[in-house]
Design a protein around this motif. Structure first.
Motif, PDB file in Angstrom:
ATOM      1  N   GLU A  31       3.564   0.432 -33.587  1.00  0.00           N
ATOM      2  CA  GLU A  31       3.040   1.550 -32.808  1.00  0.00           C
ATOM      3  C   GLU A  31       3.345   1.378 -31.320  1.00  0.00           C
ATOM      4  O   GLU A  31       3.718   2.328 -30.628  1.00  0.00           O
ATOM      5  CB  GLU A  31       1.531   1.667 -33.034  1.00  0.00           C
ATOM      6  CG  GLU A  31       1.154   2.106 -34.450  1.00  0.00           C
ATOM      7  CD  GLU A  31      -0.345   2.157 -34.650  1.00  0.00           C
ATOM      8  OE1 GLU A  31      -1.067   1.716 -33.721  1.00  0.00           O
ATOM      9  OE2 GLU A  31      -0.794   2.617 -35.716  1.00  0.00           O
TER      10      GLU A  31
ATOM     11  N   LYS B 165       5.793  -0.313 -30.077  1.00  0.00           N
ATOM     12  CA  LYS B 165       7.233  -0.120 -29.893  1.00  0.00           C
ATOM     13  C   LYS B 165       7.580   1.364 -29.825  1.00  0.00           C
ATOM     14  O   LYS B 165       8.368   1.796 -28.967  1.00  0.00           O
ATOM     15  CB  LYS B 165       7.976  -0.793 -31.050  1.00  0.00           C
ATOM     16  CG  LYS B 165       9.485  -0.678 -30.936  1.00  0.00           C
ATOM     17  CD  LYS B 165      10.145  -1.369 -32.106  1.00  0.00           C
ATOM     18  CE  LYS B 165      11.670  -1.234 -32.022  1.00  0.00           C
ATOM     19  NZ  LYS B 165      12.328  -1.890 -33.180  1.00  0.00           N
ATOM     20  N   CYS B 166       6.989   2.154 -30.722  1.00  0.00           N
ATOM     21  CA  CYS B 166       7.237   3.605 -30.696  1.00  0.00           C
ATOM     22  C   CYS B 166       6.750   4.230 -29.394  1.00  0.00           C
ATOM     23  O   CYS B 166       7.420   5.097 -28.807  1.00  0.00           O
ATOM     24  CB  CYS B 166       6.556   4.260 -31.898  1.00  0.00           C
ATOM     25  SG  CYS B 166       7.242   3.783 -33.499  1.00  0.00           S
ATOM     26  N   ARG B 167       5.580   3.786 -28.933  1.00  0.00           N
ATOM     27  CA  ARG B 167       5.041   4.322 -27.682  1.00  0.00           C
ATOM     28  C   ARG B 167       5.944   3.980 -26.506  1.00  0.00           C
ATOM     29  O   ARG B 167       6.220   4.825 -25.632  1.00  0.00           O
ATOM     30  CB  ARG B 167       3.633   3.765 -27.464  1.00  0.00           C
ATOM     31  CG  ARG B 167       2.935   4.375 -26.251  1.00  0.00           C
ATOM     32  CD  ARG B 167       1.460   4.036 -26.219  1.00  0.00           C
ATOM     33  NE  ARG B 167       1.222   2.609 -26.259  1.00  0.00           N
ATOM     34  CZ  ARG B 167       0.767   1.938 -27.305  1.00  0.00           C
ATOM     35  NH1 ARG B 167       0.522   2.584 -28.444  1.00  0.00           N
ATOM     36  NH2 ARG B 167       0.576   0.638 -27.277  1.00  0.00           N
ATOM     37  N   ASN B 168       6.435   2.752 -26.455  1.00  0.00           N
ATOM     38  CA  ASN B 168       7.346   2.349 -25.380  1.00  0.00           C
ATOM     39  C   ASN B 168       8.651   3.137 -25.443  1.00  0.00           C
ATOM     40  O   ASN B 168       9.222   3.497 -24.405  1.00  0.00           O
ATOM     41  CB  ASN B 168       7.644   0.847 -25.475  1.00  0.00           C
ATOM     42  CG  ASN B 168       6.422   0.004 -25.159  1.00  0.00           C
ATOM     43  OD1 ASN B 168       5.520   0.446 -24.459  1.00  0.00           O
ATOM     44  ND2 ASN B 168       6.395  -1.226 -25.665  1.00  0.00           N
ATOM     45  N   THR B 169       9.130   3.399 -26.669  1.00  0.00           N
ATOM     46  CA  THR B 169      10.367   4.187 -26.801  1.00  0.00           C
ATOM     47  C   THR B 169      10.174   5.606 -26.276  1.00  0.00           C
ATOM     48  O   THR B 169      11.048   6.157 -25.582  1.00  0.00           O
ATOM     49  CB  THR B 169      10.794   4.218 -28.279  1.00  0.00           C
ATOM     50  OG1 THR B 169      10.958   2.879 -28.754  1.00  0.00           O
ATOM     51  CG2 THR B 169      12.108   4.964 -28.437  1.00  0.00           C
ATOM     52  N   ARG B 170       9.031   6.221 -26.613  1.00  0.00           N
ATOM     53  CA  ARG B 170       8.764   7.576 -26.105  1.00  0.00           C
ATOM     54  C   ARG B 170       8.683   7.587 -24.583  1.00  0.00           C
ATOM     55  O   ARG B 170       9.213   8.490 -23.923  1.00  0.00           O
ATOM     56  CB  ARG B 170       7.460   8.100 -26.724  1.00  0.00           C
ATOM     57  CG  ARG B 170       7.578   8.430 -28.209  1.00  0.00           C
ATOM     58  CD  ARG B 170       6.404   9.274 -28.662  1.00  0.00           C
ATOM     59  NE  ARG B 170       5.139   8.555 -28.511  1.00  0.00           N
ATOM     60  CZ  ARG B 170       4.589   7.812 -29.462  1.00  0.00           C
ATOM     61  NH1 ARG B 170       5.203   7.679 -30.638  1.00  0.00           N
ATOM     62  NH2 ARG B 170       3.442   7.196 -29.265  1.00  0.00           N
ATOM     63  N   GLU B 171       7.979   6.591 -24.009  1.00  0.00           N
ATOM     64  CA  GLU B 171       7.877   6.527 -22.536  1.00  0.00           C
ATOM     65  C   GLU B 171       9.247   6.341 -21.899  1.00  0.00           C
ATOM     66  O   GLU B 171       9.544   6.940 -20.851  1.00  0.00           O
ATOM     67  CB  GLU B 171       6.946   5.395 -22.150  1.00  0.00           C
ATOM     68  CG  GLU B 171       5.484   5.632 -22.532  1.00  0.00           C
ATOM     69  CD  GLU B 171       4.589   4.468 -22.162  1.00  0.00           C
ATOM     70  OE1 GLU B 171       5.150   3.441 -21.688  1.00  0.00           O
ATOM     71  OE2 GLU B 171       3.367   4.573 -22.334  1.00  0.00           O
ATOM     72  N   LYS B 172      10.090   5.523 -22.540  1.00  0.00           N
ATOM     73  CA  LYS B 172      11.436   5.312 -22.002  1.00  0.00           C
ATOM     74  C   LYS B 172      12.242   6.602 -22.018  1.00  0.00           C
ATOM     75  O   LYS B 172      12.954   6.927 -21.043  1.00  0.00           O
ATOM     76  CB  LYS B 172      12.125   4.230 -22.836  1.00  0.00           C
ATOM     77  CG  LYS B 172      13.508   3.866 -22.339  1.00  0.00           C
ATOM     78  CD  LYS B 172      14.094   2.761 -23.193  1.00  0.00           C
ATOM     79  CE  LYS B 172      15.497   2.405 -22.730  1.00  0.00           C
ATOM     80  NZ  LYS B 172      16.099   1.324 -23.574  1.00  0.00           N
ATOM     81  N   ASN B 173      12.140   7.362 -23.099  1.00  0.00           N
ATOM     82  CA  ASN B 173      12.872   8.638 -23.193  1.00  0.00           C
ATOM     83  C   ASN B 173      12.368   9.639 -22.153  1.00  0.00           C
ATOM     84  O   ASN B 173      13.162  10.382 -21.550  1.00  0.00           O
ATOM     85  CB  ASN B 173      12.721   9.214 -24.596  1.00  0.00           C
ATOM     86  CG  ASN B 173      13.424   8.369 -25.645  1.00  0.00           C
ATOM     87  OD1 ASN B 173      14.398   7.675 -25.337  1.00  0.00           O
ATOM     88  ND2 ASN B 173      12.946   8.421 -26.877  1.00  0.00           N
ATOM     89  N   LEU B 174      11.038   9.664 -21.940  1.00  0.00           N
ATOM     90  CA  LEU B 174      10.497  10.571 -20.924  1.00  0.00           C
ATOM     91  C   LEU B 174      11.001  10.211 -19.533  1.00  0.00           C
ATOM     92  O   LEU B 174      11.332  11.104 -18.716  1.00  0.00           O
ATOM     93  CB  LEU B 174       8.956  10.519 -20.967  1.00  0.00           C
ATOM     94  CG  LEU B 174       8.303  11.160 -22.199  1.00  0.00           C
ATOM     95  CD1 LEU B 174       6.797  10.917 -22.163  1.00  0.00           C
ATOM     96  CD2 LEU B 174       8.591  12.662 -22.243  1.00  0.00           C
TER      97      LEU B 174
ATOM     98  N   GLN C 276      14.516  11.445 -19.136  1.00  0.00           N
ATOM     99  CA  GLN C 276      14.558  12.888 -18.911  1.00  0.00           C
ATOM    100  C   GLN C 276      14.170  13.243 -17.484  1.00  0.00           C
ATOM    101  O   GLN C 276      14.797  14.086 -16.828  1.00  0.00           O
ATOM    102  CB  GLN C 276      13.633  13.586 -19.910  1.00  0.00           C
ATOM    103  CG  GLN C 276      14.108  13.496 -21.344  1.00  0.00           C
ATOM    104  CD  GLN C 276      13.133  14.124 -22.312  1.00  0.00           C
ATOM    105  OE1 GLN C 276      12.096  14.661 -21.896  1.00  0.00           O
ATOM    106  NE2 GLN C 276      13.448  14.063 -23.617  1.00  0.00           N
TER     107      GLN C 276
END
Length: 274
Positions: free
Chosen positions: A221, A223-232, A235
């Motif tokens: 979880e 890791k997924c949260r860090n990936t989303r923050e990185k994508n944001l 952008q």
């Protein structure tokens, strides 16, 4: 095999050897004195044998048993000659001593405490072995009689009693069955203890496994949260770059550049039209 502290029976660790099958031997320690005796069991092959319990206290004029289990073996030793040995250490301890108080220092001979050691060698026999088939150098193992043998023995005994020629067969048979029942009860108790211990270990391992699974879920979880923050963040960076480009395009020439061009134009016009 008597010692000053404990009487150990049987005199050897005997296993009925069968390939890919476990074998057990129950050893009884008897204390004929009035003091408490602590014992500890060691072996030259700890990975091959399982001893339960390895330490204990024998009360005055009491007994204690430990069970030795040989793990299933894939091959038999040459000529069934096993070189493994067990060491039974015993020492006098004060009353109130518990198993948690037993340590290796308790059996050091230089400590001034009465300490004794006895070595027990391992003897392997085949299921079909008997004292008539060869010298096993040990007490013959106890064999359970088949129901047919017991029934025939009882019939013969009853016939002899009717004739009045012999009346001692039944007591001997009953005594033998009682000894076998006692040995079976001891083995069942040892197996029950081992089964409970295995259940306890499995419960601990299950709890650790569930804890590890929970940790893995939390890490996934995160890791997924860090990936989303990185994508944001990516952008937002792209949007900022686009805004900067648009702003530069809208501003046109810089104000300083316009001023310099104006001054140069005025200077050129002055020299051309004085």
């Amino acid at each position: 095999m008597a010692t000053d502290l404990l009487l150990i029976h049987p005199s050897h660790i005997t296993f009925r050897f069968e390939l890919k099958k476990q074998s057990c031997c129950v050893v009884r320690l008897t204390n004929h004195d009035s003091h408490y005796v602590a014992f500890k069991v060691k072996t030259t092959s700890p990975k091959k044998y399982c001893v339960r319990p390895t330490v204990g206290i024998v009360q005055p004029h009491g007994t204690a048993d430990f069970t030795v289990t040989m793990q299933a073996q894939r091959t038999a030793p040459p000529d069934f000659n096993c070189k493994d040995k067990f060491l039974v250490q015993s020492a006098v301890v004060p009353a109130g001593t518990t198993e948690d108080d037993i340590s290796s220092d308790l059996f050091v001979k230089d400590s001034g405490r009465l300490v004794e050691e006895k070595k027990l060698r391992v003897v392997l026999v085949t299921p079909s072995s008997s004292p008539e088939n060869g010298d096993l150098s040990q007490d013959p193992p106890i064999q359970m009689p088949s129901p047919l043998t017991v029934e025939k023995s009882l019939e013969v005994t009853q016939g002899l009693e009717e004739d009045g020629t012999d009346r001692g067969t039944v007591p001997r048979l009953v005594e033998k069955e009682g000894d076998m029942k006692q040995v079976n009860d001891i083995e069942k108790l040892s197996f029950h203890k081992d089964f409970k211990e295995l259940q306890s270990r499995l419960s601990i391992m299950d709890a650790k496994l569930r804890e590890a699974e929970g940790t893995i879920v939390k890490l996934n979880e995160e890791k997924c949260r860090n990936t989303r923050e990185k994508n944001l963040l990516k952008q937002e960076l792209e949007m900022m770059k686009k805004k900067i480009k648009i702003k530069r395009a809208q501003e046109g020439f810089p104000f300083l550049f316009v001023c310099v061009v104006s001054l140069v134009s005025m200077a050129v016009g002055y020299y051309i039209h004085p």
